[in-house]
Scaffold this active site. Structure first.
Site, mmCIF file in Angstrom:
data_model
loop_
_atom_site.group_PDB
_atom_site.id
_atom_site.type_symbol
_atom_site.label_atom_id
_atom_site.label_comp_id
_atom_site.label_asym_id
_atom_site.label_seq_id
_atom_site.Cartn_x
_atom_site.Cartn_y
_atom_site.Cartn_z
ATOM 1 N N GLU A 384 5.387 -0.563 -7.836
ATOM 2 C CA GLU A 384 6.427 0.430 -7.262
ATOM 3 C C GLU A 384 7.351 0.576 -8.317
ATOM 4 O O GLU A 384 7.688 1.985 -8.525
ATOM 5 C CB GLU A 384 6.996 -0.301 -6.119
ATOM 6 C CG GLU A 384 6.222 -0.471 -4.847
ATOM 7 C CD GLU A 384 5.471 0.714 -4.200
ATOM 8 O OE1 GLU A 384 5.912 1.824 -4.477
ATOM 9 O OE2 GLU A 384 4.496 0.470 -3.649
ATOM 10 N N HIS A 513 -2.088 5.223 5.855
ATOM 11 C CA HIS A 513 -2.145 6.469 5.274
ATOM 12 C C HIS A 513 -2.635 7.526 6.355
ATOM 13 O O HIS A 513 -2.644 8.721 5.733
ATOM 14 C CB HIS A 513 -2.933 6.425 3.895
ATOM 15 C CG HIS A 513 -2.168 5.422 2.921
ATOM 16 N ND1 HIS A 513 -2.336 4.097 3.201
ATOM 17 C CD2 HIS A 513 -1.718 5.772 1.841
ATOM 18 C CE1 HIS A 513 -1.858 3.511 2.201
ATOM 19 N NE2 HIS A 513 -1.266 4.664 1.369
#
Length: 614
Positions: A384, A513
């Protein structure tokens, strides 16, 4: 675990649940009826479009952040409202951009920015009154429904973050089946009709923009024609498919030895809930089941080391920051530590799926996670932060260039850094004692442990969008969503669900997603690009040992060259960015094949005489 990074531009250009100006979209006929535009008019349009996007970007990000970290009916409504306005603005700009696409005499930058505006929408709403509001409401409802989703374990409800963890540690096939079935039934099935309606609306929007369907629109964003990009993904898969088949054969045999023929037969596909992950996208959690005798115990577990050294989530994040600092990147801003969601709040519903945010296109960088002290989350943090450092590197670019060279690049940066979480790195940061560094005879174990995540993921990374491309094109009809999904999982992954599934189900919706409308091929590309980046960094650092043990931690020359690529953002075609760091203009699976070559040779020996494929 797959993560996602969100830059200001990427968020505005991707999700319908994103705020922007509330102007009504101009009808396509009105746009087409205007006089032939000039290059100067195109320049003026691009400048105006960038100002609109940039001015509304920060409140857009803030509204999306609040909804993701504080899910209520009110924040859902606000996100849906902003999303509708943003979709209308994006459609208007995309339609206007199309008017200038063939204007003679355009500069490189104006032409490129027009193409970005035309193809950047993920879910375009048509100009029909109310369509943008309906589309945004649907996406917000599905995404929030996912965030609030519950499965069952031992007959008791369990949230998404906890059920993911439990799937990784549970070895009772009755319990893994309970969790798999309940999560897919409770989370996926209820959104089936919403998803079908979303497809219908967004396809009309894509067609207004001149694309055959949403899938063709998505595939147009890679500096090549949509059909050429689809062919590239097939070519890349063929490069790495033999490695995956070898791993599948080996894992299936070991699962059969553990569970017996009644649970996992010696031949055919693998039962999806036995692989330690809700979606069977990464198999590293069951490494203990398949670890080779003798070489299997690599001598340490990163999660255990973190606990032994008293790490908490904040210290894990500080360590991740330290890796990037060692390459010469400046520390993250104080606001990162004040505004990020690092652990799951106890008092409210949030979306735990890890993501990195660039809120103001400058330095309001944040990460949203529900961090646990374990090895997976240690890797996730390094990943991240890669998004955040990429976002900061290109923040001086014009707004429309504030994105990755392509979306696979954004995902690959943190992943290639995370490949450097090797024993050498763990020794340097004081987590692992030098005396406990695995000896060369453990290399097969180290590689197998990596492959259980990196290689196992490849077909999953490909098939999610293969399914969506088929749905958007009509090749997979709404009446056959479930069959289409399971056919692709069987074809590419060699997996079957633990129980029969019918068309009352909607298993794709049980993957974040899909309801959140995040294109997925980026992760397939990233899984290959990260090895290209890693191999290049190791060569630049002068590493001489086995590739999989390389760590470029502390090498500022690598950091300088990496930053040169990151700072380009999307200002040039992605082959230019790739060449800047790696010296080649071609995405290839060869670096991954090279990395795992010793493992492939070993797997072939283990699999000799055993049935291969499914």
């Amino acid at each position: 675990m797959i993560r996602t990074g969100i830059s200001s531009l990427a968020l505005i250009l991707s999700l319908a649940a994103v705020p922007a100006f509330a102007d009504e979209a101009a009808p396509a006929a009105a746009v087409a009826a205007t006089a032939a535009p000039t290059a100067a008019e195109a320049d003026a349009f691009v400048a105006r479009a960038e100002r609109e996007l940039a001015d509304f970007s920060t409140p857009a990000q803030q509204a999306a952040w609040i909804n993701a970290t504080y899910i209520t009916d009110d924040t859902d409504a606000i996100a849906a409202k902003f999303g509708a306005e943003g979709t209308e603005m994006q459609v208007r700009l995309a339609l206007e951009a199309a008017k200038y696409a063939s204007t003679p005499g355009l500069s490189f930058d104006t032409k490129r920015k027009i193409d970005i505006l035309r193809s950047g929408l993920t879910l375009p709403a048509p100009t029909t009154p109310g369509a943008a509001t309906e589309l945004s409401t649907i996406v917000t409802r599905m995404s929030s429904g996912y965030g609030k989703g519950r499965g069952m374990l031992d007959g008791k409800p369990i949230n998404g973050s906890d059920i993911e963890a439990a799937m990784g540690t549970t070895r009772d096939p009755a319990k893994t089946k309970e969790m798999w079935v309940s999560w897919h039934d409770n989370v996926g099935a209820p959104m089936r009709s919403d998803y079908a309606r979303q497809v219908e609306i967004a396809n009309k929007g894509a067609q207004e923009l001149g694309y055959a369907d949403v899938g063709a629109l998505w595939r147009s964003g890679y500096d090549m024609k949509p059909d050429e990009f689809a062919a590239l993904t097939d070519k890349l898969w063929k490069q790495v498919e033999p490695l995956y088949v070898a791993l599948h054969t080996y894992v299936r045999w070991n699962l059969n030895e553990k569970y017996g023929d009644a649970v996992q037969p010696k031949t055919g596909p693998i039962r999806a809930d036995l692989l330690g992950n809700m979606w069977a996208q990464e198999w590293g959690n069951i490494y203990d089941v398949v670890a080779p005798k003798g070489a299997g115990d690599v001598g340490y577990d990163t999660g255990d080391l973190l606990k032994e050294k008293g790490y908490d989530p904040i210290k894990m994040f500080r360590t991740g920051e330290g890796f990037y600092s060692s390459l010469g990147f400046k520390p993250l801003p104080d606001t990162f530590w004040a505004r990020s969601q690092i652990v799951k709040p106890a008092d409210r519903e949030v979306i735990c799926h890890a993501s990195a945010w660039d809120v103001d296109s400058k330095d309001d960088l944040r990460i949203k996670m529900c961090t646990k002290v374990n090895g997976d989350d240690f890797v996730t943090i390094h990943h991240e932060m890669g998004h955040n450092y990429y976002q900061r590197a290109y923040n001086t670019q014009p707004f429309l260039y504030q994105n990755g060279a392509n979306d696979g690049f954004h995902e690959a940066i943190g992943d290639f850094v995370a490949l450097s979480i090797t024993p050498d790195y763990l020794v340097k940061i004081g987590l692992l004692d030098q005396a406990k560094v695995p000896t060369p005879d453990k290399d097969i174990g180290l590689l197998l442990k990596q492959a259980m995540d990196k290689v196992a993921f490849l077909p999953f990374g490909l098939l999610i969008d293969k399914w969506r491309w088929g749905v958007f094109s009509g090749q997979i009809p709404a009446s056959g969503y479930e069959k289409g999904w399971n056919d692709l999982r069987l074809k590419y992954q060699g997996l079957v669900p633990p129980v029969p599934r019918d068309e009352t189900k909607f298993d794709p919706g049980a993957k974040y997603h899909v309801p959140a409308a995040v294109p997925y091929t980026r992760y397939f590309l990233a899984r290959l690009l990260q090895f290209q980046f890693y191999q290049a960094a190791c060569k630049q650092s002068g590493w001489k040992g086995p590739l999989h043990r390389c760590s470029f931690y502390g090498n500022k020359a690598v950091g300088e060259k990496l930053n040169a690529m990151l700072a380009m953002g999307q200002s040039k075609p992605w082959p230019d960015a790739l060449q800047t760091f790696t010296g080649t203009r071609e995405i290839s699976g060869q670096a991954m094949v090279d990395y795992f070559a010793p493992l492939k040779a070993w797997l072939d020996k283990q699999n000799k005489g055993k049935p291969s494929g499914w």
